[in-house]
Design a protein around this motif. Structure first.
Motif, mmCIF file in Angstrom:
data_model
loop_
_atom_site.group_PDB
_atom_site.id
_atom_site.type_symbol
_atom_site.label_atom_id
_atom_site.label_comp_id
_atom_site.label_asym_id
_atom_site.label_seq_id
_atom_site.Cartn_x
_atom_site.Cartn_y
_atom_site.Cartn_z
ATOM 1 N N GLU A 1 77.911 21.639 62.821
ATOM 2 C CA GLU A 1 77.900 21.842 64.268
ATOM 3 C C GLU A 1 78.741 23.050 64.656
ATOM 4 O OE1 GLU A 1 79.180 18.134 65.852
ATOM 5 O OE2 GLU A 1 77.201 17.174 65.657
ATOM 6 N N TRP A 2 79.873 23.236 63.953
ATOM 7 C CA TRP A 2 80.687 24.430 64.201
ATOM 8 C C TRP A 2 79.905 25.687 63.851
ATOM 9 C CZ3 TRP A 2 81.967 27.824 60.234
ATOM 10 C CH2 TRP A 2 82.772 28.898 60.606
ATOM 11 N N ALA A 3 79.229 25.675 62.711
ATOM 12 C CA ALA A 3 78.468 26.850 62.280
ATOM 13 C C ALA A 3 77.340 27.162 63.251
ATOM 14 C CB ALA A 3 77.907 26.620 60.881
ATOM 15 N N SER A 4 76.686 26.124 63.771
ATOM 16 C CA SER A 4 75.595 26.343 64.722
ATOM 17 C C SER A 4 76.103 26.990 66.003
ATOM 18 C CB SER A 4 74.919 25.006 65.034
ATOM 19 O OG SER A 4 73.869 25.178 65.952
ATOM 20 N N LYS A 5 77.235 26.511 66.492
ATOM 21 C CA LYS A 5 77.813 27.089 67.709
ATOM 22 C C LYS A 5 78.281 28.522 67.467
ATOM 23 C CE LYS A 5 81.463 26.349 71.130
ATOM 24 N NZ LYS A 5 82.624 25.503 71.527
ATOM 25 N N ALA A 6 78.937 28.741 66.314
ATOM 26 C CA ALA A 6 79.427 30.084 65.992
ATOM 27 C C ALA A 6 78.282 31.066 65.798
ATOM 28 C CB ALA A 6 80.306 30.029 64.742
ATOM 29 N N LEU B 1 79.193 35.565 61.733
ATOM 30 C CA LEU B 1 79.573 34.229 61.273
ATOM 31 C C LEU B 1 79.612 34.182 59.749
ATOM 32 C CD1 LEU B 1 79.828 31.061 61.405
ATOM 33 C CD2 LEU B 1 77.332 31.034 61.477
ATOM 34 N N LEU B 2 78.656 34.834 59.092
ATOM 35 C CA LEU B 2 78.581 34.801 57.627
ATOM 36 C C LEU B 2 79.812 35.426 56.981
ATOM 37 C CD1 LEU B 2 74.842 35.857 57.334
ATOM 38 C CD2 LEU B 2 75.771 33.571 56.937
ATOM 39 N N VAL B 3 80.339 36.472 57.598
ATOM 40 C CA VAL B 3 81.521 37.140 57.060
ATOM 41 C C VAL B 3 82.759 36.268 57.259
ATOM 42 C CG1 VAL B 3 82.935 39.229 57.153
ATOM 43 C CG2 VAL B 3 80.470 39.378 57.556
ATOM 44 N N VAL B 4 82.895 35.695 58.456
ATOM 45 C CA VAL B 4 84.061 34.868 58.768
ATOM 46 C C VAL B 4 84.051 33.581 57.944
ATOM 47 C CG1 VAL B 4 85.223 33.574 60.595
ATOM 48 C CG2 VAL B 4 84.243 35.813 61.101
ATOM 49 N N TYR C 1 85.481 32.745 54.239
ATOM 50 C CA TYR C 1 86.890 32.483 53.956
ATOM 51 C C TYR C 1 87.356 31.128 54.480
ATOM 52 C CZ TYR C 1 86.680 37.453 52.998
ATOM 53 O OH TYR C 1 86.332 38.683 52.489
ATOM 54 N N ILE C 2 86.413 30.306 54.934
ATOM 55 C CA ILE C 2 86.754 28.990 55.466
ATOM 56 C C ILE C 2 86.253 27.929 54.499
ATOM 57 C CG2 ILE C 2 86.404 27.364 57.368
ATOM 58 C CD1 ILE C 2 86.018 29.784 59.190
ATOM 59 N N PRO C 3 87.124 27.032 54.020
ATOM 60 C CA PRO C 3 86.686 25.991 53.082
ATOM 61 C C PRO C 3 85.531 25.159 53.645
ATOM 62 C CG PRO C 3 89.083 26.028 53.259
ATOM 63 C CD PRO C 3 88.560 26.955 54.321
ATOM 64 N N GLY C 4 84.441 25.107 52.912
ATOM 65 C CA GLY C 4 83.268 24.367 53.370
ATOM 66 C C GLY C 4 82.441 25.098 54.397
ATOM 67 N N GLY C 5 82.982 26.205 54.912
ATOM 68 C CA GLY C 5 82.288 26.906 55.982
ATOM 69 C C GLY C 5 81.142 27.769 55.499
ATOM 70 N N ALA D 1 77.911 25.690 55.062
ATOM 71 C CA ALA D 1 77.437 25.284 56.385
ATOM 72 C C ALA D 1 76.837 26.471 57.131
ATOM 73 C CB ALA D 1 78.585 24.679 57.190
ATOM 74 N N ALA D 2 77.475 27.645 57.007
ATOM 75 C CA ALA D 2 76.987 28.823 57.724
ATOM 76 C C ALA D 2 75.651 29.304 57.191
ATOM 77 C CB ALA D 2 78.024 29.938 57.633
ATOM 78 N N THR D 3 75.525 29.387 55.864
ATOM 79 C CA THR D 3 74.275 29.906 55.296
ATOM 80 C C THR D 3 73.110 28.944 55.526
ATOM 81 O OG1 THR D 3 75.036 29.028 53.159
ATOM 82 C CG2 THR D 3 75.350 31.379 53.557
ATOM 83 N N MET D 4 73.368 27.642 55.391
ATOM 84 C CA MET D 4 72.296 26.675 55.644
ATOM 85 C C MET D 4 71.906 26.648 57.114
ATOM 86 S SD MET D 4 72.722 23.340 53.235
ATOM 87 C CE MET D 4 72.573 23.460 51.439
ATOM 88 N N THR D 5 72.896 26.800 57.989
ATOM 89 C CA THR D 5 72.600 26.801 59.427
ATOM 90 C C THR D 5 71.775 28.015 59.814
ATOM 91 O OG1 THR D 5 74.632 25.581 59.901
ATOM 92 C CG2 THR D 5 73.627 26.751 61.727
#
Length: 217
Positions: free
Chosen positions: A95-100, A108-111, A114-118, A121-125
């Motif tokens: 949900e965080w990745a979708s909002k970001a 979002l992909l760059v940020v 560096y976030i654990p688990g992020g 979530a970002a690439t799949m989102t």
């Protein structure tokens, strides 16, 4: 143990292992790719393996792994999201990745790298949201390259600081990486807390004087 690790890292096979681990880490975040890149960077300070190859192979593996994750999100992302418990940490990450993604787009992909688990979530989102593949590849190339450079150089600096003691160099490199991760997470938490809307305060209960006044009226 350190002698065995040094022999393994000095082997030409280390580049293939780094590539495979970086690929798996893109869609299976339990695999410790960052730790392996930092470890290789520590021993690269002694000449083997080659630091430039370590960074290049790790970046290429991360790029490929992120594209696998993107493809999973594109084909089955919505179904996976529906099966996640509403109060789970993975659901919160998605949900965080979708909002970001809506707010920052490809950055979002760059940020998230560096976030654990992020990162997963970002690439799949981005895949589930049908984000353009060409733009995804462009931003992901920046993310994967900067992550590999960051991890390799942290290990290399630790190795240079303790040239005669690789164990302390490894602990220093991992300590720096953990400290940066904690700092990023703390900053995210504080920003989220400040941005959270405050609930309006309820009006105070009427006092004795107010009740007496209302009766006299």
């Amino acid at each position: 143990m350190m002698h065995m690790l040094e022999s393994a890292v000095a082997s030409p096979w280390v580049y293939l292992v780094l590539f495979a681990v970086a690929v798996l880490d893109g869609f299976f975040p339990i695999v410790p790719a960052e730790t392996m890149v930092i470890t290789a960077g520590v021993f690269a300070a002694g000449g083997r393996p080659n630091l430039a190859l370590v960074i290049g192979v790790a970046a290429l593996g991360a790029f490929v792994g992120d594209h696998v994750s993107y493809h999973i999100g594109r084909t089955a992302g919505q179904g996976l999201l529906r099966r996640m418990p509403p109060d789970s940490k993975r659901r919160a990450a998605y949900e965080w990745a979708s909002k970001a993604l809506q707010e920052r787009g490809g950055l979002l992909l760059v940020v998230a790298r560096y976030i654990p688990g992020g990162r997963t979530a970002a690439t799949m989102t981005t895949g589930a949201a049908a984000y353009p593949r060409r733009k995804f590849a462009m931003f992901d190339a920046i993310a994967a390259s900067s992550w590999a450079l960051y991890s390799g150089l942290i290990g290399y600096l630790g190795g240079r600081a303790f040239e005669d003691d690789p164990l302390h160099g490894l602990l220093l490199g991992l300590g720096i990486a953990v400290s940066i991760t904690v700092a990023v997470e703390a900053t995210r938490y504080l920003r989220h807390r400040k941005a959270r809307p405050r609930t309006p305060e309820s009006p105070p209960a009427p006092g004795y004087a107010d009740r007496v006044g209302s009766r006299s009226n």
